[in-house]
Design an enzyme around this catalytic site. Structure first.
Site, PDB file in Angstrom:
ATOM      1  N   ASN A 170      16.271  48.439   7.050  1.00  0.00           N
ATOM      2  CA  ASN A 170      17.149  48.214   9.400  1.00  0.00           C
ATOM      3  C   ASN A 170      18.205  49.734   8.320  1.00  0.00           C
ATOM      4  OD1 ASN A 170      18.865  49.050  10.496  1.00  0.00           O
ATOM      5  ND2 ASN A 170      18.763  46.993  11.515  1.00  0.00           N
ATOM      6  N   LYS A 218      21.693  50.084   9.678  1.00  0.00           N
ATOM      7  CA  LYS A 218      22.352  48.915   8.901  1.00  0.00           C
ATOM      8  C   LYS A 218      22.810  49.559   7.157  1.00  0.00           C
ATOM      9  CE  LYS A 218      20.868  44.227   9.411  1.00  0.00           C
ATOM     10  NZ  LYS A 218      20.134  42.963   9.415  1.00  0.00           N
ATOM     11  N   GLU A 271      11.650  35.771   8.164  1.00  0.00           N
ATOM     12  CA  GLU A 271      12.815  34.834   7.797  1.00  0.00           C
ATOM     13  C   GLU A 271      12.848  33.719   8.598  1.00  0.00           C
ATOM     14  OE1 GLU A 271      15.411  37.147   9.942  1.00  0.00           O
ATOM     15  OE2 GLU A 271      14.908  38.937   8.922  1.00  0.00           O
ATOM     16  N   ASP A 313      22.768  39.336   7.533  1.00  0.00           N
ATOM     17  CA  ASP A 313      21.764  38.539   8.565  1.00  0.00           C
ATOM     18  C   ASP A 313      22.816  38.456   9.318  1.00  0.00           C
ATOM     19  OD1 ASP A 313      19.390  37.812   8.596  1.00  0.00           O
ATOM     20  OD2 ASP A 313      20.209  35.945   9.523  1.00  0.00           O
ATOM     21  N   GLY A 323      19.377  48.086  18.881  1.00  0.00           N
ATOM     22  CA  GLY A 323      19.798  46.968  18.680  1.00  0.00           C
ATOM     23  C   GLY A 323      20.910  46.354  20.368  1.00  0.00           C
ATOM     24  N   LYS A 383      32.265  51.386  16.009  1.00  0.00           N
ATOM     25  CA  LYS A 383      32.105  50.641  15.908  1.00  0.00           C
ATOM     26  C   LYS A 383      31.996  49.773  14.472  1.00  0.00           C
ATOM     27  CE  LYS A 383      27.347  48.677  15.370  1.00  0.00           C
ATOM     28  NZ  LYS A 383      25.525  48.383  15.052  1.00  0.00           N
ATOM     29  N   HIS A 393      31.236  43.240  13.898  1.00  0.00           N
ATOM     30  CA  HIS A 393      31.157  42.102  12.718  1.00  0.00           C
ATOM     31  C   HIS A 393      30.284  42.362  11.949  1.00  0.00           C
ATOM     32  CE1 HIS A 393      27.477  43.804  14.694  1.00  0.00           C
ATOM     33  NE2 HIS A 393      26.299  42.822  14.452  1.00  0.00           N
ATOM     34  N   ARG A 394      29.263  43.348  11.904  1.00  0.00           N
ATOM     35  CA  ARG A 394      29.595  43.805   9.750  1.00  0.00           C
ATOM     36  C   ARG A 394      30.587  44.400   9.910  1.00  0.00           C
ATOM     37  NH1 ARG A 394      25.338  46.472  12.051  1.00  0.00           N
ATOM     38  NH2 ARG A 394      24.152  44.217  11.461  1.00  0.00           N
TER      39      ARG A 394
HETATM   40  P1  IMP Z   1      17.849  40.595  10.972  1.00  0.00           P
HETATM   41  O1  IMP Z   1      18.129  41.980  10.805  1.00  0.00           O
HETATM   42  O2  IMP Z   1      17.145  39.373  10.806  1.00  0.00           O
HETATM   43  O3  IMP Z   1      19.725  40.825  10.724  1.00  0.00           O
HETATM   44  O4  IMP Z   1      18.226  41.219  12.323  1.00  0.00           O
HETATM   45  C1  IMP Z   1      19.345  41.371  13.430  1.00  0.00           C
HETATM   46  C2  IMP Z   1      18.888  41.708  14.369  1.00  0.00           C
HETATM   47  O5  IMP Z   1      20.082  41.523  15.258  1.00  0.00           O
HETATM   48  C3  IMP Z   1      18.656  43.257  15.268  1.00  0.00           C
HETATM   49  O6  IMP Z   1      17.030  43.612  15.210  1.00  0.00           O
HETATM   50  C4  IMP Z   1      19.694  42.696  16.404  1.00  0.00           C
HETATM   51  O7  IMP Z   1      18.661  42.921  17.652  1.00  0.00           O
HETATM   52  C5  IMP Z   1      20.617  42.348  16.389  1.00  0.00           C
HETATM   53  N1  IMP Z   1      21.692  42.943  15.862  1.00  0.00           N
HETATM   54  C6  IMP Z   1      22.284  42.892  14.431  1.00  0.00           C
HETATM   55  N2  IMP Z   1      23.188  43.792  14.285  1.00  0.00           N
HETATM   56  C7  IMP Z   1      23.857  44.221  14.923  1.00  0.00           C
HETATM   57  C8  IMP Z   1      24.133  45.617  15.845  1.00  0.00           C
HETATM   58  O8  IMP Z   1      24.807  45.677  14.976  1.00  0.00           O
HETATM   59  N3  IMP Z   1      24.222  45.805  17.035  1.00  0.00           N
HETATM   60  C9  IMP Z   1      23.175  45.541  17.898  1.00  0.00           C
HETATM   61  N4  IMP Z   1      22.113  43.946  18.075  1.00  0.00           N
HETATM   62  C10 IMP Z   1      22.504  44.094  16.275  1.00  0.00           C
END
Ligand code: IMP
Length: 207
Positions: free
Chosen positions: A9, A12, A43, A73, A157, A179, A184-185
């Site tokens: 991603n 990220k 996952e 995650d 997202g 942001k 959270h990140r």
């Molecule tokens: P991961 O890549 O499996 O951790 O999935 C994370 C998913 O959660 C993303 O595809 C988004 O849909 C959502 N998500 C995680 N972090 C964020 C963020 O900072 N903003 C918006 N959506 C997020």
């Protein structure tokens, strides 16, 4: 100090680089593309920590020995939906769907939920893998509410439908500088930076 982020991603990678740079210019985030690419990870766990560990271990399996790796995650927990979409945030509306489709599904599910019951939180679970193989976990959240319609075009997202506590705009309207101070990140990664700074002396003597 070079740390690889176990993700495909790009959002990220950009956010974590920006967050850690604001903590210290000694910490540098690198994409797995530099060492062969992030392997496909299914996952299969039902919690953020389990999936974060799968990602960090998947990159470790192909990475050169002795590197630092971190995974993230994350997802959105909505109280009125008993914590959904949670670990299924990326695939809430199905496999290979767009963020717009996930947002539309969530807003549909929330149609009958009154304004004072729309609380939610973004959660981030980061696992730092030391070169020795030891894992360290950093987990934090950002509280807020779900809107009734998407607004803003920054971020990714669920950012267009989430208003963080203390604000009147969605994260997608607030933009990356805000942001990366409140998300959270940002919270989880700042704890990680703090830990590196004070337990690993990662930033050199006297810092
Ligand atoms: P991961 O890549 O499996 O951790 O999935 C994370 C998913 O959660 C993303 O595809 C988004 O849909 C959502 N998500 C995680 N972090 C964020 C963020 O900072 N903003 C918006 N959506 C997020």
């Amino acid at each position: 100090m070079k740390i690889y982020l176990a993700t495909r991603n790009k959002n990220k990678i950009r956010e974590v680089s920006h967050i850690l740079k604001s903590e210290s210019n000694v910490l540098e985030i690198f994409s797995p593309d530099e060492i062969g690419g992030m392997p496909e990870v299914e996952e299969t766990e039902n919690n953020f920590l389990g999936n974060a560990r799968l990602k960090v271990q998947a990159l470790r399996a192909i990475a050169p020995r002795g590197v630092w790796i971190v995974s993230d995650d994350s997802g959105l927990e909505v109280d009125a939906l008993n914590g959904a979409p949670g670990v299924y945030s990326a695939r809430y509306a199905g496999l290979n769907v767009t963020a717009e489709e996930n947002n539309a599904k969530l807003l549909r599910e929330m149609e009958a939920v009154p304004d004072d019951k729309r609380s939610a939180r973004f959660v981030c679970c980061a696992v730092l893998l030391e070169p020795s193989g030891v894992e360290k976990v950093f987990r934090d959240a950002c509280e807020g509410v779900i809107t009734r319609a998407p607004a803003g075009d920054q971020g990714f997202g669920y950012d267009p439908i989430f208003i963080p506590e203390g604000f009147n705009n969605t994260i997608a309207e607030l933009g990356p500088d805000k942001k990366d101070r409140l998300s959270h990140r940002a919270r989880a990664m700042k704890e990680l930076a703090f830990w590196l700074k004070y337990t690993q002396n990662a930033f050199g003597a006297g810092v």
